[in-house]
Design a protein around this motif. Structure first.
Motif, PDB file in Angstrom:
ATOM      1  N   GLU A 246       0.630  -1.076   0.125  1.00 44.33           N
ATOM      2  CA  GLU A 246      -0.043   0.074   0.122  1.00 44.33           C
ATOM      3  C   GLU A 246       0.695   1.193   0.068  1.00 44.33           C
ATOM      4  N   ASN A 247       0.419   2.286  -0.613  1.00 44.92           N
ATOM      5  CA  ASN A 247       0.980   3.744  -0.356  1.00 44.92           C
ATOM      6  C   ASN A 247       1.156   3.664   1.269  1.00 44.92           C
ATOM      7  N   GLY A 248       2.363   4.480   1.503  1.00 46.94           N
ATOM      8  CA  GLY A 248       2.599   4.613   2.783  1.00 46.94           C
ATOM      9  C   GLY A 248       3.568   3.508   3.578  1.00 46.94           C
ATOM     10  N   GLU A 288      14.929   7.927  -6.527  1.00 45.35           N
ATOM     11  CA  GLU A 288      15.124   8.852  -7.757  1.00 45.35           C
ATOM     12  C   GLU A 288      13.671   9.266  -8.437  1.00 45.35           C
ATOM     13  N   ASP A 289      12.677   8.387  -8.322  1.00 46.54           N
ATOM     14  CA  ASP A 289      11.307   8.342  -8.683  1.00 46.54           C
ATOM     15  C   ASP A 289      10.575   9.000  -7.951  1.00 46.54           C
ATOM     16  N   GLY A 290      10.775   9.203  -6.642  1.00 50.14           N
ATOM     17  CA  GLY A 290      10.209  10.039  -5.600  1.00 50.14           C
ATOM     18  C   GLY A 290       9.002   9.032  -4.890  1.00 50.14           C
ATOM     19  N   CYS A 291       9.226   7.852  -5.035  1.00 44.03           N
ATOM     20  CA  CYS A 291       8.369   6.675  -4.312  1.00 44.03           C
ATOM     21  C   CYS A 291       8.819   6.481  -2.796  1.00 44.03           C
ATOM     22  N   ILE A 292       9.892   6.972  -2.694  1.00 46.44           N
ATOM     23  CA  ILE A 292      10.306   6.692  -1.250  1.00 46.44           C
ATOM     24  C   ILE A 292      10.846   8.084  -0.527  1.00 46.44           C
ATOM     25  N   THR A 293       9.936   8.378   0.448  1.00 45.67           N
ATOM     26  CA  THR A 293      10.207   9.421   0.999  1.00 45.67           C
ATOM     27  C   THR A 293      10.390   9.457   2.694  1.00 45.67           C
ATOM     28  N   ASN A 294      10.058   8.100   3.055  1.00 44.79           N
ATOM     29  CA  ASN A 294      10.004   7.851   4.549  1.00 44.79           C
ATOM     30  C   ASN A 294       9.181   8.657   5.444  1.00 44.79           C
ATOM     31  N   THR A 295       8.182   9.175   4.996  1.00 43.81           N
ATOM     32  CA  THR A 295       7.513  10.448   5.749  1.00 43.81           C
ATOM     33  C   THR A 295       6.702  10.030   6.805  1.00 43.81           C
ATOM     34  N   HIS A 296       6.284   8.663   6.786  1.00 43.32           N
ATOM     35  CA  HIS A 296       5.249   8.273   7.971  1.00 43.32           C
ATOM     36  C   HIS A 296       5.930   7.466   9.007  1.00 43.32           C
ATOM     37  N   LYS A 297       7.284   7.330   8.849  1.00 44.88           N
ATOM     38  CA  LYS A 297       8.033   6.318   9.683  1.00 44.88           C
ATOM     39  C   LYS A 297       7.984   6.745  11.248  1.00 44.88           C
ATOM     40  N   LYS A 298       8.170   5.914  12.227  1.00 46.52           N
ATOM     41  CA  LYS A 298       8.238   6.245  13.478  1.00 46.52           C
ATOM     42  C   LYS A 298       9.765   6.396  13.925  1.00 46.52           C
ATOM     43  N   PRO A 337       9.852  -5.235  18.457  1.00 47.88           N
ATOM     44  CA  PRO A 337       9.071  -4.068  18.928  1.00 47.88           C
ATOM     45  C   PRO A 337       9.105  -2.653  18.064  1.00 47.88           C
ATOM     46  N   ILE A 338      10.415  -2.423  17.589  1.00 48.27           N
ATOM     47  CA  ILE A 338      10.747  -1.339  16.860  1.00 48.27           C
ATOM     48  C   ILE A 338      10.184  -1.261  15.422  1.00 48.27           C
ATOM     49  N   ILE A 339      10.379  -2.423  15.028  1.00 47.97           N
ATOM     50  CA  ILE A 339       9.735  -2.688  13.491  1.00 47.97           C
ATOM     51  C   ILE A 339       8.246  -2.594  13.705  1.00 47.97           C
ATOM     52  N   ALA A 340       7.589  -3.005  14.782  1.00 48.71           N
ATOM     53  CA  ALA A 340       5.985  -3.062  14.870  1.00 48.71           C
ATOM     54  C   ALA A 340       5.614  -1.646  15.004  1.00 48.71           C
ATOM     55  N   GLN A 341       6.326  -0.707  15.299  1.00 46.93           N
ATOM     56  CA  GLN A 341       5.777   0.701  15.461  1.00 46.93           C
ATOM     57  C   GLN A 341       5.788   1.493  14.362  1.00 46.93           C
ATOM     58  N   ASN A 342       6.359   0.936  13.035  1.00 45.03           N
ATOM     59  CA  ASN A 342       6.420   1.575  11.755  1.00 45.03           C
ATOM     60  C   ASN A 342       4.998   1.404  11.141  1.00 45.03           C
ATOM     61  N   PRO A 343       4.578   2.253  10.213  1.00 45.97           N
ATOM     62  CA  PRO A 343       3.189   2.136   9.509  1.00 45.97           C
ATOM     63  C   PRO A 343       3.278   1.203   8.455  1.00 45.97           C
ATOM     64  N   LYS A 344       2.150   0.246   8.359  1.00 46.72           N
ATOM     65  CA  LYS A 344       2.014  -0.716   7.300  1.00 46.72           C
ATOM     66  C   LYS A 344       3.256  -1.501   7.055  1.00 46.72           C
ATOM     67  N   VAL A 345       3.879  -2.250   7.942  1.00 44.76           N
ATOM     68  CA  VAL A 345       4.839  -2.853   7.694  1.00 44.76           C
ATOM     69  C   VAL A 345       4.781  -3.998   6.888  1.00 44.76           C
ATOM     70  N   THR A 346       5.642  -3.965   5.871  1.00 42.32           N
ATOM     71  CA  THR A 346       5.245  -5.068   4.708  1.00 42.32           C
ATOM     72  C   THR A 346       6.944  -5.755   4.477  1.00 42.32           C
ATOM     73  N   ALA A 347       6.670  -6.954   5.005  1.00 46.84           N
ATOM     74  CA  ALA A 347       8.064  -7.702   5.081  1.00 46.84           C
ATOM     75  C   ALA A 347       8.113  -8.571   3.827  1.00 46.84           C
ATOM     76  N   ILE A 348       9.032  -8.762   2.929  1.00 45.46           N
ATOM     77  CA  ILE A 348       8.952  -9.651   1.743  1.00 45.46           C
ATOM     78  C   ILE A 348      10.255 -10.379   1.804  1.00 45.46           C
ATOM     79  N   ASN A 349       9.962 -11.589   1.913  1.00 47.74           N
ATOM     80  CA  ASN A 349      11.006 -12.352   2.222  1.00 47.74           C
ATOM     81  C   ASN A 349      10.953 -13.725   1.178  1.00 47.74           C
ATOM     82  N   ARG A 387       1.709  -2.272  15.139  1.00 45.84           N
ATOM     83  CA  ARG A 387       0.820  -1.499  16.001  1.00 45.84           C
ATOM     84  C   ARG A 387      -0.343  -1.037  15.306  1.00 45.84           C
ATOM     85  N   ASP A 388      -0.381  -0.638  14.110  1.00 51.35           N
ATOM     86  CA  ASP A 388      -1.501  -0.344  13.476  1.00 51.35           C
ATOM     87  C   ASP A 388      -2.380  -1.545  13.011  1.00 51.35           C
ATOM     88  N   GLY A 389      -1.913  -2.643  13.032  1.00 48.31           N
ATOM     89  CA  GLY A 389      -2.853  -3.765  12.567  1.00 48.31           C
ATOM     90  C   GLY A 389      -2.873  -3.948  10.818  1.00 48.31           C
TER      91      GLY A 389
END
Length: 475
Positions: A246-248, A288-298, A337-349, A387-389
């Motif tokens: 998702e966005n963000g 470079e394409d402006g997709c990564i801004t890190n704006t919402h990270k905790k 616990p630190i990972i979990a506080q970021n928004p919409k954590v999307t882990a791809i492995n 944290r945001d589910g």
């Protein structure tokens, strides 16, 4: 009491600095004053040749080798020659995955050196599987604890750093990971000083006064060129990017064609963040394409957070002296616990094999050890308990092997290592779709997994599922 303890510290530091041992000491006694690598000490490293520097290594020592693109190949090769020439015995070389030929793992070094891998690279795989090397199953986040708790006591650390700046500070560059903990506890530190090593911000700063020896070691860093992606890998990447990211979102991804395929399919996304133990060239395109801004990270908002980098000169140049990127100790980056506080954590492995109940093999092919536990479970769990589910723990793999065998199987191969358990798995993606397994029982899981298996294997998997579960797989 405070005044007295301050007096003791000042007295102790004075005794240490005034000792006749100087920087030639084999005992790092000034660490009783401070073992913090940021802290400048009243001492200077000796500049030596690689051969002179590694001559301190003796039989029975434990040697730490800096990993990934930061592997100090010049020092490693000198260590190998030193061990052979001086008939050393029982030297343990510990590390995560390293680059270069790792000559100390060759049969002619048996009895001299023994590799102890916390994550198996291709250059150590044969030694481990032949019984000439060892492997420690361990979460990436917990490797620093081995040093902090003295479970592994390091005698000599071989690291590669950028040249000292005007204040005397060097950078561990592309690999902070467990290297910071290693230099905090090593009795003797040798630095290969390389102008080609990027200077990075974050936890990887070390003052030159902490080194016992520095070696002039200019050479290009080992590079991993992107491989040509298959149609299957591109389809998996498209499915993940379009259906699950998702966005963000805050992204974690490994290296390889599937993560690269995901990144290349994200160019329409907005306000993505990166908090990942590692990243590669594909992240540069999205910045470079402006997709990564890190704006919402905790944590470290506005900045990419990583622990080590693997890729080409392009990503090395991107991180060099770039405050947009923060390289941190892996015990922080991979802390659940630190990972979990970021928004919409999307882990791809990625993974190697999954059985019909959702057990995931990621570190071995049958009894053959292939890689390691790494950060997969750290981030799978961090995303799951976000944290945001809205976190998404994602595993991905092609539906079949290069020989056409199904990677979704009734039973795991004998010896296969379950890295991600039935209880950990949420999403599994193949080129045929997405299976969501969280909260589903075994009968339902088998049904979802068979749907994304290769069509050539679905009938056999249905029969095998009935024999194993004694019921028909269904929703």
């Amino acid at each position: 009491m405070a005044s007295r303890s301050g007096h003791v510290v000042r007295w102790l530091s004075k005794q240490i600095y005034n000792t006749s041992w100087g920087c030639a000491s084999n005992v790092r006694l000034y660490y009783t004053y401070s073992h913090e690598p940021f802290h400048p000490l009243k001492r200077a490293p000796a500049w030596k040749t690689a051969e002179e520097a590694v001559s301190v290594i003796k039989s029975g020592d434990v040697v730490f080798v800096h990993g990934a693109a930061a592997t100090p190949i010049k020092l490693v090769e000198a260590m190998t020659r030193h061990g052979k020439a001086n008939q050393l015995e029982d030297v343990t070389v510990c590390h995560i995955h390293t680059e270069g030929p790792a000559l100390y793992t060759q049969p002619d070094c048996e009895g001299i050196f023994r590799s102890n891998s916390f994550f198996i690279g291709s250059n150590c795989r044969q030694a481990v599987n032949d019984g000439r090397g060892d492997f420690v199953p361990i979460f990436l986040s917990e490797i620093p604890l081995l040093f902090h708790r003295k479970i592994i006591a390091i005698d000599v650390a071989l690291v590669q750093v950028s040249p000292p700046d005007k204040h005397g500070f060097c950078s561990l560059g592309t690999s902070v990971d467990c290297a910071r903990a290693a230099v905090q506890h090593a009795k003797h530190i040798i630095g290969q000083v390389n102008p080609c090593m990027p200077r990075t911000f974050g936890d990887g700063v070390i003052h030159k006064s902490h080194f016992d020896a520095m070696v002039d070691g200019i050479e290009n860093l080992p590079e991993h060129e992107p491989k040509e992606r298959s149609d299957v890998e591109n389809e998996i990447g498209r499915l993940i990017a379009e259906e699950l990211v998702e966005n963000g979102a805050t992204l974690q991804m490994g290296i390889g064609n599937i993560p690269d395929a995901v990144l290349s399919s994200l160019k329409g996304h907005k306000d993505l963040g990166i908090h990942s133990e590692m990243f590669s060239d594909g992240v540069v395109d999205l910045v470079e394409d402006g997709c990564i801004t890190n704006t919402h990270k905790k944590y470290h908002p506005g900045k990419i957070v990583g622990s080590f980098i693997v890729g080409t000169r392009r990503v090395f140049d991107f991180v060099d002296n770039n405050p947009f990127v923060v390289m941190c100790d892996v015990s922080f980056v991979n802390n659940i616990p630190i990972i979990a506080q970021n928004p919409k954590v999307t882990a791809i492995n990625s993974c190697i094999e999954v059985d019909l109940t959702g057990q995931v093999v990621s570190d071995s092919i049958g009894t053959m050890m292939y890689s390691g536990v790494g950060g997969q479970v750290d981030f799978i769990r961090g995303a799951a308990v976000s944290r945001d589910g809205l976190g998404k723990p994602i595993l991905a793999m092609p539906s079949v092997t290069s020989r056409g065998e199904s990677k979704i199987v009734p039973f795991l191969r004998q010896g296969g290592g379950v890295v991600t358990t039935r209880a950990h798995i949420h999403y599994l993606v193949t080129e045929f779709g997405i299976a969501y397994l969280f909260g589903k029982n075994l009968r339902q899981r088998a049904y979802e997994l068979i749907k994304i298996a290769h069509p050539n294997h679905r009938e056999a998997l249905e029969k095998a599922a009935f024999e194993r579960l004694h019921c028909i797989p269904s929703q």
